[in-house]
Design an enzyme around this catalytic site. Structure first.
Site, PDB file in Angstrom:
ATOM      1  N   CYS A 149     -11.712  67.743  -9.213  1.00  0.00           N
ATOM      2  CA  CYS A 149     -11.847  69.368  -8.135  1.00  0.00           C
ATOM      3  C   CYS A 149     -10.200  69.353  -8.669  1.00  0.00           C
ATOM      4  O   CYS A 149      -9.861  70.638  -8.993  1.00  0.00           O
ATOM      5  CB  CYS A 149     -11.476  69.063  -6.412  1.00  0.00           C
ATOM      6  N   TYR A 150      -9.507  68.452  -8.525  1.00  0.00           N
ATOM      7  CA  TYR A 150      -7.812  68.870  -8.999  1.00  0.00           C
ATOM      8  C   TYR A 150      -7.414  69.588 -10.669  1.00  0.00           C
ATOM      9  O   TYR A 150      -7.658  71.080 -10.509  1.00  0.00           O
ATOM     10  CB  TYR A 150      -6.415  68.234  -8.333  1.00  0.00           C
TER      11      TYR A 150
END
Length: 342
Positions: A149-150
């Site tokens: 996600c990051y």
């Protein structure tokens, strides 16, 4: 129809996959596994899926996953590397939502994830599934490593700049914030309501395991090593990532135009008008990254703001996007859900 199975469907990314796939017009969900919940109806665990999904969790040892065209692994790190090879050898295509196949340097992966890798040969064969960067590779892949996600937010925010070589690649900074669902669906003290609510903190500042994944991706885009300072924060919200990215300008350019042209035609990246400030609510439950650019005081530092839903564009939605590419379907199929407001 694409016959799909899911290994490990009881976490947040698993239920998000189910939500998206249940609405996909060309997907037939045939199996979902969980050792602990075998025999339980999926809709009993997730009432939001009642009358939309008539499946029960199966034990992975008895589930007929080899009859699937594609299997998603929505499992903790370390599971797919032991179970996916048998499916791949049987001709099943695989998308892993965990980190088992993301980092090409196996020794580096082992250092960050604290275990020996069970399938280093498949690491070499896996394609990193960031569609906006390697759509061609994904289309031919048997195994796709779905990005974290990051890493999705940071790479999409920096990509036009590092590809064009217009910023100092040795001094990139990513200041990122995530909702508590990014930690997964498990009981841990830092994500308890009384701990995370009405609170804000940085964590893993000395080193987060997403750092080598982001550096690998940006270095590939730049065709040279990239230096990155990456600091994540936990915010008191359920879902969403906000990445504030800093890059020192090396060569002046029309940066707004650079981003607009790079992402022209990309259905799931929205470059906002100059001066905008995207918020996480604008992408909640949508497979979308919204980006805005700022150059404070017309100085030498460019600030890029990027927001995604960590469970959708940062996980399950991007996985479905990759599936569409792998099977020659329209990339947006089953992914046109609008953001939820408020």
């Amino acid at each position: 129809m694409i016959k799909v199975g899911i290994v490990g469907g009881t976490g947040y990314t698993g239920v998000e996959l189910l939500r998206l796939l249940a609405q996909h017009p060309q997907v037939q969900l045939v199996a979902i596994t969980s050792r602990g919940e075998a025999g339980t109806a999926v809709s009993d665990m997730f009432p939001s899926l009642r009358r939309r999904l008539d499946l029960k969790f199966e034990d992975p040892a008895s589930a007929d996953l080899r009859s699937c065209d594609l299997v998603f692994f929505a499992t903790p790190n370390g599971v797919a590397m032991t179970q996916a090879p048998a499916l791949l050898d049987a001709g099943v295509r695989v998308i892993d939502l965990a980190a088992d196949f993301r980092i090409k340097d196996v020794a580096e992966w082992e250092r960050w994830y604290g275990m020996s890798h069970a399938s280093p040969d498949w690491v070499e064969k896996a394609v990193y599934g960031l569609p906006e960067h390697d759509r061609s590779g994904i289309s031919k892949a048997r195994l796709v490593a779905n990005p974290g996600c990051y890493p999705t937010a940071v790479q999409l925010g920096f990509m036009p700049l590092v590809e064009a070589g217009v910023v100092d690649l040795g001094q990139l900074i990513a200041d990122t914030k995530s909702g508590v669902s990014g930690a997964g669906r498990k009981a841990e003290i830092p994500t308890l309501f009384a701990e995370a609510s009405d609170n804000f903190k940085a964590y893993a500042v000395p080193g987060h395991r997403h750092l080598p994944e982001i550096q690998q991706g940006l270095s590939t885009m730049a065709a040279q090593p990239v230096g990155l300072t990456f600091v994540p924060h936990l915010t008191p919200m359920i879902r969403g990532i906000h990445a504030t990215l800093y890059a020192r300008i090396k060569n002046d350019a029309d940066f707004q135009r650079l981003f607009e042209e790079r992402y022209r035609g990309e259905a799931f990246v929205d470059v906002l008008p100059p001066g905008s400030h995207p918020d996480t609510r604008s992408v909640r439950a949508a497979n979308l990254c919204r980006i805005a650019l700022h150059r404070p005081q017309q100085g030498k530092v460019l600030v890029v703001l990027a927001v995604i839903d960590n469970l959708v564009k940062g996980a399950a939605g991007q996985a479905v996007q990759n599936m569409n590419i792998m099977f020659g379907r329209p990339e947006t199929e089953g992914l046109w859900q609008l953001a939820v407001l408020p």
